[in-house]
Design a protein around this motif. Sequence first.
Motif, PDB file in Angstrom:
ATOM      1  N   ASP A  92      50.228  37.070  30.457  1.00 21.60           N
ATOM      2  CA  ASP A  92      49.951  38.424  30.924  1.00 21.60           C
ATOM      3  C   ASP A  92      48.527  38.839  30.569  1.00 21.60           C
ATOM      4  N   SER A 126      49.456  39.159  42.200  1.00 15.30           N
ATOM      5  CA  SER A 126      48.998  40.507  41.858  1.00 15.30           C
ATOM      6  C   SER A 126      50.052  41.565  42.153  1.00 15.30           C
ATOM      7  N   GLU A 158      42.174  39.007  36.899  1.00 15.73           N
ATOM      8  CA  GLU A 158      42.036  40.104  37.855  1.00 15.73           C
ATOM      9  C   GLU A 158      40.663  40.765  37.795  1.00 15.73           C
ATOM     10  N   ARG A 176      46.268  36.978  32.922  1.00 18.23           N
ATOM     11  CA  ARG A 176      46.274  37.590  34.242  1.00 18.23           C
ATOM     12  C   ARG A 176      45.301  38.763  34.311  1.00 18.23           C
TER      13      ARG A 176
END
Length: 291
Positions: A68, A101, A75, A71
């Motif tokens: 997480d 996403s 992003e 990620r």
Amino acid sequence: MKQSFWLLVLAFFLGCTPDYQVSDQTEVRVVVDSYVQPNQLEELDVLVVLDTSGSMSDNYEDVADGMDILRADIESLTLDYQFGYITMDPSRLNYIGPYDSSSSAIDMLMAPSLLPMTMLEEGFGATYTFLESEEGLEFRRPEADFLLFLISDENEQSAISADLFYDWLHDEFQDVNHDVVAITQLEDSECGYTYDIGEKYEELVNLYGKDPIDICEEDWSVWLSDSSYLTQLRDSIVLSESEPILDSIIVYVNQEAIHNWTYVEETNKIQLGFVPDHGSVIEVGYNVYVN
């Protein structure tokens, strides 16, 4: 990677271009190491190959937290990414994904625990089997860069050697950037026991010029996102030959000689004093003595 301009550079660098030279009756050999900084991420596929044997059950939360966090870093570079998770048992291969996403934080946090428990710990074999399967071909996007995570508290147990797996990965992903991160038990692990060191995983990531992450390190899930050059640009290069002749080292970035670097003897690497931009070509030429 060897660049054609070295044919000219080596003439200046070493005075002539043959592979072998004699200096003070000592034969030396020319070596050129290089790497290319990845281009700005556009598409990224992340495959997490997870040991789901009984001893790993208390690590799933760290895996989920780490992915997480990763990620969030991805992003900041691109929103065109996907995560997939597989087990390490090629005979009972299980896959969940893709997560992208549009996936919620809860989806990401639950993902590792949704994989079934398996017995075999064959990370190399499972990766190969999955990427050759129908599900793997559907997951993998031909134009996407590829990031592989191998996570186990034991050594890799398939018949595939680290060298062979490394060569296969480079053939398989020759048209895109790719990188490998290994999270495993190390010889000096924080685990406090060393009954099954992840030697093959360590060998593999050493071939990529880096070290594995200790699976028992308290905060590995936090700094996991710094472990790949796909998300963090490199500022060093590990030399392919030990004991370079220090006076012979020359470093180029985009075919221009630079002097803002140091040689780190302990790790046999060239440490740059800055981070080259995306797409930069970094090359190191040097001599080694011929035994």
